[in-house]
Design a protein around this motif. Structure first.
Motif, PDB file in Angstrom:
ATOM      1  N   TRP A   1      -9.491  64.035 -44.408  1.00 32.35           N
ATOM      2  CA  TRP A   1     -10.723  64.361 -45.142  1.00 32.35           C
ATOM      3  C   TRP A   1     -10.816  65.866 -45.354  1.00 32.35           C
ATOM      4  CZ3 TRP A   1     -15.502  61.308 -46.096  1.00 32.35           C
ATOM      5  CH2 TRP A   1     -15.213  59.936 -46.152  1.00 32.35           C
ATOM      6  N   SER A   2     -11.342  66.257 -46.510  1.00 35.37           N
ATOM      7  CA  SER A   2     -11.432  67.656 -46.904  1.00 35.37           C
ATOM      8  C   SER A   2     -12.729  68.279 -46.412  1.00 35.37           C
ATOM      9  CB  SER A   2     -11.332  67.768 -48.421  1.00 35.37           C
ATOM     10  OG  SER A   2     -12.273  66.893 -49.042  1.00 35.37           O
ATOM     11  N   HIS A   3     -12.924  69.561 -46.739  1.00 33.64           N
ATOM     12  CA  HIS A   3     -13.973  70.355 -46.105  1.00 33.64           C
ATOM     13  C   HIS A   3     -15.389  69.868 -46.409  1.00 33.64           C
ATOM     14  CE1 HIS A   3     -15.606  73.859 -44.121  1.00 33.64           C
ATOM     15  NE2 HIS A   3     -16.335  74.143 -45.184  1.00 33.64           N
ATOM     16  N   VAL A   4     -15.790  69.845 -47.660  1.00 31.92           N
ATOM     17  CA  VAL A   4     -17.149  69.410 -48.001  1.00 31.92           C
ATOM     18  C   VAL A   4     -17.292  67.911 -47.787  1.00 31.92           C
ATOM     19  CG1 VAL A   4     -18.887  69.261 -49.843  1.00 31.92           C
ATOM     20  CG2 VAL A   4     -17.465  71.317 -49.625  1.00 31.92           C
ATOM     21  N   HIS A   5     -16.271  67.161 -48.178  1.00 32.03           N
ATOM     22  CA  HIS A   5     -16.298  65.705 -48.031  1.00 32.03           C
ATOM     23  C   HIS A   5     -16.490  65.290 -46.573  1.00 32.03           C
ATOM     24  CE1 HIS A   5     -14.291  61.707 -49.515  1.00 32.03           C
ATOM     25  NE2 HIS A   5     -15.596  61.632 -49.490  1.00 32.03           N
ATOM     26  N   LEU A   6     -15.968  66.096 -45.649  1.00 31.82           N
ATOM     27  CA  LEU A   6     -16.048  65.773 -44.223  1.00 31.82           C
ATOM     28  C   LEU A   6     -17.484  65.659 -43.734  1.00 31.82           C
ATOM     29  CD1 LEU A   6     -14.307  65.375 -41.643  1.00 31.82           C
ATOM     30  CD2 LEU A   6     -14.459  67.846 -41.278  1.00 31.82           C
ATOM     31  N   ALA A   7     -18.405  66.385 -44.350  1.00 32.15           N
ATOM     32  CA  ALA A   7     -19.811  66.342 -43.933  1.00 32.15           C
ATOM     33  C   ALA A   7     -20.426  64.964 -44.142  1.00 32.15           C
ATOM     34  CB  ALA A   7     -20.620  67.387 -44.698  1.00 32.15           C
ATOM     35  N   PHE A   8     -19.771  64.117 -44.916  1.00 30.02           N
ATOM     36  CA  PHE A   8     -20.339  62.805 -45.235  1.00 30.02           C
ATOM     37  C   PHE A   8     -19.469  61.658 -44.726  1.00 30.02           C
ATOM     38  CE2 PHE A   8     -21.295  65.976 -48.495  1.00 30.02           C
ATOM     39  CZ  PHE A   8     -22.652  66.108 -48.277  1.00 30.02           C
ATOM     40  N   HIS A   9     -18.595  61.974 -43.770  1.00 33.81           N
ATOM     41  CA  HIS A   9     -17.757  60.924 -43.197  1.00 33.81           C
ATOM     42  C   HIS A   9     -18.621  59.987 -42.359  1.00 33.81           C
ATOM     43  CE1 HIS A   9     -14.587  58.877 -41.010  1.00 33.81           C
ATOM     44  NE2 HIS A   9     -13.706  59.413 -41.837  1.00 33.81           N
ATOM     45  N   PRO A  10     -18.436  58.674 -42.487  1.00 32.19           N
ATOM     46  CA  PRO A  10     -19.256  57.715 -41.716  1.00 32.19           C
ATOM     47  C   PRO A  10     -19.188  57.938 -40.209  1.00 32.19           C
ATOM     48  CG  PRO A  10     -18.036  56.576 -43.440  1.00 32.19           C
ATOM     49  CD  PRO A  10     -17.532  57.986 -43.431  1.00 32.19           C
ATOM     50  N   GLN A  11     -18.016  58.337 -39.677  1.00 28.97           N
ATOM     51  CA  GLN A  11     -17.908  58.549 -38.232  1.00 28.97           C
ATOM     52  C   GLN A  11     -18.814  59.685 -37.761  1.00 28.97           C
ATOM     53  OE1 GLN A  11     -13.950  58.915 -36.604  1.00 28.97           O
ATOM     54  NE2 GLN A  11     -13.113  57.404 -38.023  1.00 28.97           N
ATOM     55  N   VAL A  12     -18.963  60.706 -38.600  1.00 25.30           N
ATOM     56  CA  VAL A  12     -19.818  61.830 -38.236  1.00 25.30           C
ATOM     57  C   VAL A  12     -21.265  61.374 -38.167  1.00 25.30           C
ATOM     58  CG1 VAL A  12     -20.574  64.143 -38.880  1.00 25.30           C
ATOM     59  CG2 VAL A  12     -18.202  63.451 -39.298  1.00 25.30           C
ATOM     60  N   PHE A  13     -21.718  60.698 -39.200  1.00 33.31           N
ATOM     61  CA  PHE A  13     -23.109  60.248 -39.228  1.00 33.31           C
ATOM     62  C   PHE A  13     -23.391  59.263 -38.097  1.00 33.31           C
ATOM     63  CE2 PHE A  13     -26.644  57.610 -40.653  1.00 33.31           C
ATOM     64  CZ  PHE A  13     -27.569  58.584 -41.017  1.00 33.31           C
ATOM     65  N   GLU A  14     -22.473  58.352 -37.860  1.00 29.82           N
ATOM     66  CA  GLU A  14     -22.702  57.350 -36.824  1.00 29.82           C
ATOM     67  C   GLU A  14     -22.718  57.979 -35.429  1.00 29.82           C
ATOM     68  OE1 GLU A  14     -23.701  54.243 -36.936  1.00 29.82           O
ATOM     69  OE2 GLU A  14     -23.878  54.601 -39.098  1.00 29.82           O
ATOM     70  N   ALA A  15     -21.923  59.006 -35.203  1.00 32.26           N
ATOM     71  CA  ALA A  15     -21.943  59.674 -33.903  1.00 32.26           C
ATOM     72  C   ALA A  15     -23.304  60.299 -33.647  1.00 32.26           C
ATOM     73  CB  ALA A  15     -20.857  60.746 -33.849  1.00 32.26           C
ATOM     74  N   VAL A  16     -23.881  60.919 -34.668  1.00 33.91           N
ATOM     75  CA  VAL A  16     -25.209  61.511 -34.536  1.00 33.91           C
ATOM     76  C   VAL A  16     -26.251  60.429 -34.329  1.00 33.91           C
ATOM     77  CG1 VAL A  16     -26.962  62.902 -35.686  1.00 33.91           C
ATOM     78  CG2 VAL A  16     -24.551  63.517 -35.916  1.00 33.91           C
ATOM     79  N   MET A  17     -26.192  59.365 -35.092  1.00 30.47           N
ATOM     80  CA  MET A  17     -27.180  58.291 -34.995  1.00 30.47           C
ATOM     81  C   MET A  17     -27.082  57.588 -33.648  1.00 30.47           C
ATOM     82  SD  MET A  17     -29.021  58.413 -37.630  1.00 30.47           S
ATOM     83  CE  MET A  17     -29.925  56.891 -37.318  1.00 30.47           C
ATOM     84  N   ARG A  18     -25.881  57.457 -33.129  1.00 33.03           N
ATOM     85  CA  ARG A  18     -25.718  56.811 -31.809  1.00 33.03           C
ATOM     86  C   ARG A  18     -26.461  57.601 -30.731  1.00 33.03           C
ATOM     87  NH1 ARG A  18     -20.545  57.093 -31.639  1.00 33.03           N
ATOM     88  NH2 ARG A  18     -20.334  55.403 -33.128  1.00 33.03           N
ATOM     89  N   LEU A  19     -26.373  58.903 -30.790  1.00 32.13           N
ATOM     90  CA  LEU A  19     -27.070  59.738 -29.816  1.00 32.13           C
ATOM     91  C   LEU A  19     -28.578  59.651 -30.008  1.00 32.13           C
ATOM     92  CD1 LEU A  19     -27.091  61.843 -27.557  1.00 32.13           C
ATOM     93  CD2 LEU A  19     -26.816  63.608 -29.306  1.00 32.13           C
ATOM     94  N   LEU A  20     -29.008  59.666 -31.243  1.00 28.43           N
ATOM     95  CA  LEU A  20     -30.451  59.605 -31.519  1.00 28.43           C
ATOM     96  C   LEU A  20     -31.045  58.259 -31.083  1.00 28.43           C
ATOM     97  CD1 LEU A  20     -30.441  61.222 -35.080  1.00 28.43           C
ATOM     98  CD2 LEU A  20     -31.357  62.232 -32.997  1.00 28.43           C
ATOM     99  N   ARG A  21     -30.307  57.194 -31.276  1.00 32.43           N
ATOM    100  CA  ARG A  21     -30.818  55.887 -30.898  1.00 32.43           C
ATOM    101  C   ARG A  21     -30.838  55.690 -29.401  1.00 32.43           C
ATOM    102  NH1 ARG A  21     -27.007  53.481 -35.559  1.00 32.43           N
ATOM    103  NH2 ARG A  21     -28.451  53.592 -37.320  1.00 32.43           N
TER     104      ARG A  21
END
Length: 298
Positions: free
Chosen positions: A277-297
């Motif tokens: 994954w590239s630089h800007v595109h990486l900000a929207f990778h599903p693994q990134v979002f899910e890691a944050v959401m897992r902590l929040l939940r």
């Protein structure tokens, strides 16, 4: 400020493209008209291609796996389709489309501070903000200004965003930072020294040790991001090693801005490699979002 600058760039590009098309079409040169217009609109794809060639050559002995040609090509295409939506639409024209979310019922619920990177604004995070709002999660997205100023000048902006979340929720927030934004967060931590105010820091493609491209930088903040530069050495020397245990660092061997890839990691942090994954595109990778959401939940 950045939104207006990018609006000007987009509108100038559209006018120049329209003028080119009209001129050469009227001159009876339709192929030249269309070919030139396409080059003007999609010329950025050639620049991105050059960045990917350089990152492949600059990999050297970096411990991250070397990207294959197919992975680089796929990452290039991901950046080609992501960049226009960010730099031609969200940031210039939609940076205020998603307001901060601090509802009355936010008390006791962990919030998120979103910190963008270089030549970006809060519009970068619009997809994140829509999903966080849908889940009822409080968030604040900041604008780091001046755009080309010192990273040290952004600590007040990070502080103000954290205070908003603390006042609304009464709970330690999570910070999600893309690219240079991760360095702004580290600079804020260096100034305050109050690590306990943050539950966790997620960085995405942050040049923690600088980037090879920094050698050609001219602005204050990009000079601070030179590979192994003095500003970064001073920042690291002022940090207690235990601080990095609060960090999760996402990085990629196909990051066309921050390379060699391991420069986006920190010793002792939870470093997570995202393949292809590239630089800007990486900000929207599903693994990134899910890691944050897992902590929040949790």
């Amino acid at each position: 400020m950045l939104a207006r600058l990018q609006q000007l760039i987009v509108l100038t590009l559209l006018l120049a493209t329209g003028a080119w098309l009209a001129h050469w079409a009227a001159a009876g040169r339709p192929l030249l008209a269309v070919g030139g217009a396409l080059l003007m609109v999609f010329g950025y794809a050639l620049v991105l291609g050059f960045e990917f060639m350089v990152l492949r050559l600059a990999h050297g002995t970096d411990p991250a796996p070397r990207a294959s040609g197919f992975q680089l090509l796929r990452a290039w295409w991901g950046e080609v389709i992501t960049a226009p939506s960010v730099f031609y639409w969200r940031q210039p024209f939609r940076s205020r489309a998603e307001p901060d979310h601090l509802p009355a019922h936010a008390r006791g619920r962990r919030g998120v501070l979103l910190v963008h990177g270089f030549v970006c604004n809060r519009g970068l995070w619009n997809p994140w903000m829509r999903r966080l709002r849908a889940d009822g999660i409080p968030f604040v997205a900041v604008n780091l200004e001046p755009v080309f100023g010192s990273i040290d000048r952004y600590d007040d902006i990070v502080e103000a965003g954290l205070r908003q979340l603390e006042a609304a929720t009464g709970v330690q927030p999570v910070i999600v930072a893309h690219s240079m934004g991760g360095l702004a967060v580290r600079a804020w931590l260096r100034r305050t020294g109050n690590d306990e105010r943050v539950q966790r820091v997620f960085t995405i493609g942050t040049p923690h040790h600088g980037t090879w491209l920094g050698r050609y930088s001219r602005t204050t903040n990009t000079r601070q991001m030179r590979l192994g530069g003095e500003w970064l050495r001073q920042l690291a020397s002022a940090e207690p090693p235990a601080r990095y245990q609060r960090f999760t660092c996402f990085y990629s061997h196909c990051d066309n801005i921050v390379f060699p890839p391991s420069t986006a990691t920190l010793p002792g942090a939870d470093n997570r490699h995202i393949v292809g994954w590239s630089h800007v595109h990486l900000a929207f990778h599903p693994q990134v979002f899910e890691a944050v959401m897992r902590l929040l939940r949790s």
